[in-house]
Design a protein around this motif. Structure first.
Motif, PDB file in Angstrom:
ATOM      1  N   PRO A  43       0.806  -1.233   0.000  1.00 55.80           N
ATOM      2  CA  PRO A  43       0.000   0.000   0.000  1.00 55.80           C
ATOM      3  C   PRO A  43       0.833   1.276   0.000  1.00 55.80           C
ATOM      4  O   PRO A  43       0.438   2.273  -0.601  1.00 55.80           O
ATOM      5  CB  PRO A  43      -0.837  -0.121   1.274  1.00 55.80           C
ATOM      6  N   ALA A  44       1.990   1.255   0.657  1.00 58.88           N
ATOM      7  CA  ALA A  44       2.826   2.459   0.718  1.00 58.88           C
ATOM      8  C   ALA A  44       3.417   2.826  -0.651  1.00 58.88           C
ATOM      9  O   ALA A  44       3.858   3.955  -0.858  1.00 58.88           O
ATOM     10  CB  ALA A  44       3.951   2.256   1.730  1.00 58.88           C
ATOM     11  N   THR A  58       3.306   0.969 -10.478  1.00 60.45           N
ATOM     12  CA  THR A  58       2.461   0.152  -9.598  1.00 60.45           C
ATOM     13  C   THR A  58       1.004   0.563  -9.756  1.00 60.45           C
ATOM     14  O   THR A  58       0.699   1.641 -10.268  1.00 60.45           O
ATOM     15  CB  THR A  58       2.880   0.318  -8.127  1.00 60.45           C
ATOM     16  N   ASP A  59       0.099  -0.310  -9.292  1.00 59.47           N
ATOM     17  CA  ASP A  59      -1.322  -0.024  -9.431  1.00 59.47           C
ATOM     18  C   ASP A  59      -1.904   0.555  -8.146  1.00 59.47           C
ATOM     19  O   ASP A  59      -1.164   0.942  -7.239  1.00 59.47           O
ATOM     20  CB  ASP A  59      -2.086  -1.270  -9.875  1.00 59.47           C
ATOM     21  N   GLU A  60      -3.222   0.574  -8.057  1.00 57.26           N
ATOM     22  CA  GLU A  60      -3.889   1.233  -6.935  1.00 57.26           C
ATOM     23  C   GLU A  60      -3.709   0.512  -5.610  1.00 57.26           C
ATOM     24  O   GLU A  60      -4.004   1.070  -4.547  1.00 57.26           O
ATOM     25  CB  GLU A  60      -5.381   1.398  -7.247  1.00 57.26           C
ATOM     26  N   THR A  61      -3.233  -0.733  -5.646  1.00 59.69           N
ATOM     27  CA  THR A  61      -2.983  -1.456  -4.385  1.00 59.69           C
ATOM     28  C   THR A  61      -1.492  -1.672  -4.134  1.00 59.69           C
ATOM     29  O   THR A  61      -1.123  -2.380  -3.194  1.00 59.69           O
ATOM     30  CB  THR A  61      -3.690  -2.827  -4.399  1.00 59.69           C
ATOM     31  N   GLY A  62      -0.652  -1.089  -4.971  1.00 60.20           N
ATOM     32  CA  GLY A  62       0.790  -1.218  -4.794  1.00 60.20           C
ATOM     33  C   GLY A  62       1.398  -2.441  -5.451  1.00 60.20           C
ATOM     34  O   GLY A  62       2.562  -2.774  -5.196  1.00 60.20           O
TER      35      GLY A  62
END
Length: 270
Positions: A43-44, A58-62
């Motif tokens: 997430p970070a 990276t995407d929306e969830t890392g």
């Protein structure tokens, strides 16, 4: 002095073969290209642009998009290969029987082929996968059935050309059964252009499999497939263009490379 045939280098063909080789290696041994987990996100690190740490961002969830593209090659190309094999085997069999036997069988089979040719392949595959249900295997079967008519038509044309040859007439006169003539003389001499079409169909099948995956008919998320990766990033085009761009460019590169290889094979066959 005898003439020496010198083949000029074809850089475009070399690049096409390299792209397809990388795609197949990614499908078979994804660990050669990335050690990242395609399903685990940090997430970070979400929504980060392309960098040395994350080549495709990276995407929306890392999750690492490069890792998801590499691991997505397995399902996407598996479905493509199954689709091409289904189209090649079924279509060639129909064309072989229609062209060699002729008569009423030829008329019936070719009318069915004409019906399939009249329907755009992507529309037919969409209708078939809707009836078969979701999943990568059903997508592959639907795309294969939707493309078999082209193989049937081409194989029939090649069989009609070959079966009038002197060597075929000699085999018949020598008492060889029609199955032997078909398997030993007609099929090997009619197969070249059909294999070139199979290479071309590989590119279009990649596109159709990705399209159906884009529409949500492929593997269940979060399992990566090229089409679903493009679909997953369309809601972030304004802020994270890389989520859609890099998977889309991967599909385009594989399709164009397959088309280039098909042209080269067709030229050599002729």
């Amino acid at each position: 002095m005898p003439d020496v045939l010198v083949r000029t280098p074809r850089p475009g063909l070399v690049v096409a073969v390299a792209v397809l080789a990388f795609a197949l290696l990614a499908a078979l041994v994804p660990g050669l290209f990335t050690g990242q987990d395609p399903l685990a996100g940090v997430p970070a690190e979400k929504m980060q642009g392309p960098s040395l740490a994350h080549l495709f961002g990276t995407d929306e969830t890392g999750r690492d998009i490069f890792a998801r593209v590499v691991h997505g090659a397995a399902l996407s190309l598996q479905a493509t290969v199954i689709a091409v094999v289904v189209a090649l085997a079924a279509g060639s069999l129909l064309g072989l029987l229609a062209g060699f036997r002729g008569g009423a069988l030829d008329s019936v089979l070719m009318r069915g082929v004409d019906v399939l040719l009249a329907i755009p392949s992507i529309l037919l595959s969409l209708a078939l996968v809707t009836a078969l249900g979701f999943g990568t295997a059903n997508v592959a079967i639907a795309v294969g059935v939707a493309n078999l008519a082209q193989f049937a038509r081409l194989m029939r044309a090649e069989v009609l050309r070959v079966r009038s040859g002197v060597f075929v007439e000699a085999a018949r006169a020598g008492g060889v059964r029609w199955t032997g003539v078909l398997g030993r003389h007609v099929l090997p001499n009619a197969l070249g252009p059909v294999l070139a079409l199979a290479t071309l169909t590989f590119g279009t099948a990649v596109l159709e499999v990705s399209a159906l995956s884009f529409l949500g008919y492929g593997a269940t998320p979060p399992t990566p497939e090229w089409g679903s990766l493009v679909a997953g990033g369309r809601g972030f085009l304004a802020t994270a263009w890389w989520m859609t761009t890099f998977p889309g460019l991967t599909v385009a590169a594989v399709v164009l490379s397959a088309n280039r290889l098909s042209r080269a094979i067709e030229r050599d066959v002729r």
